[in-house]
Design an enzyme around this catalytic site. Sequence first.
Site, mmCIF file in Angstrom:
data_model
loop_
_atom_site.group_PDB
_atom_site.id
_atom_site.type_symbol
_atom_site.label_atom_id
_atom_site.label_comp_id
_atom_site.label_asym_id
_atom_site.label_seq_id
_atom_site.Cartn_x
_atom_site.Cartn_y
_atom_site.Cartn_z
ATOM 1 N N TYR A 134 7.695 4.342 -5.153
ATOM 2 C CA TYR A 134 6.764 2.968 -4.953
ATOM 3 C C TYR A 134 6.609 2.547 -6.198
ATOM 4 O O TYR A 134 5.861 2.965 -6.920
ATOM 5 C CB TYR A 134 5.525 3.481 -4.104
ATOM 6 C CG TYR A 134 4.570 2.074 -3.783
ATOM 7 C CD1 TYR A 134 4.968 0.947 -4.220
ATOM 8 C CD2 TYR A 134 3.441 2.469 -3.106
ATOM 9 C CE1 TYR A 134 4.083 -0.128 -3.993
ATOM 10 C CE2 TYR A 134 2.553 1.281 -3.174
ATOM 11 C CZ TYR A 134 3.002 0.101 -3.255
ATOM 12 O OH TYR A 134 2.002 -1.085 -3.041
ATOM 13 N N LYS A 162 10.777 1.294 -2.913
ATOM 14 C CA LYS A 162 9.918 0.162 -2.555
ATOM 15 C C LYS A 162 9.672 -0.649 -3.905
ATOM 16 O O LYS A 162 8.757 -0.334 -4.624
ATOM 17 C CB LYS A 162 8.734 0.666 -1.654
ATOM 18 C CG LYS A 162 7.815 -0.578 -1.570
ATOM 19 C CD LYS A 162 6.571 -0.222 -0.830
ATOM 20 C CE LYS A 162 5.475 -1.249 -0.608
ATOM 21 N NZ LYS A 162 4.209 -0.791 -0.255
#
Length: 294
Positions: A134, A162
């Site tokens: 992330y 992400k």
Amino acid sequence: MVRFPGIQVAIITPFDSSGEVDYARLAEHTDWLIENGVHGLVSPGSCGEYATLTDEERRRVVETVIEASDGRVPVTAGVMAPSTAKTVAWTEHAKQAGAEAVMALPPINYNPTRREVLAYYQAISDVGLPIAAYNNPHDTATDLTPEFLAELSGIENFVAVKDFSGDVRRITRIREVCDLEVIVGVDDLALEGFLAGATGCIAGFANALPRETVELYNLVQAGEIEKAWELYRKLLPLFRYDSTPLLVQAIKYTMELVGRPAGETRPPRLFLSEEDQRAVKRAFEYFATTRTTG
């Protein structure tokens, strides 16, 4: 193999009137999202207010979502924590509970060296689940640049990122330098991200508007870009809240507007002021009105 296709909902954590986790509503919400066509679930992440959950609550949240999903869609467990040992422990729990993958920020409580970030993700990988990193350089000290991601992609289970950088150019650059899946990390970059080659989006407002968010993805996949743009334009006033500090509050208030209340947020997040509620409601009504008339 695409592990994170389509709309992966960053599922909220519902709270009851006393501020306790409402596990029954969480299970029901999970089922409703799947019935409305979402492709996967991520829990608990920022939208799930993971940092405010006790360890016992966090375990039960992950287990509730996995049990309620019943194998119909993959569940990715958020494993962010202040130390490598705790992150690894959450990864081990995710594996035991039946999660398909994990999502992990880089170390979050200080500015780590590249060597430390590599060691951290290697320790997570050793548990044996696929990892979606992330990247959120706005809220953490580490920016997982495309070149750094190319280095991290050498870790066995490091398969996706992400990207919350807000720079759509990152998506094409990451695809140039390595073979990681790229997942759009913010709702108001979804259309641009899909066109740039992202495999999916970890979406926040899909908690309130799952069918419409899935429709956006499907239109892009079908090459109906003009129709996708028309829908996206109507959603953008809401979607833009996903890249602000009010994202969780705005999502939960929108859920209330669609008749699916999930309680307020836990401090330090305070629920929306009256002024902010009016602004979110205007954005929602703009979508609802233009969707009906357009």
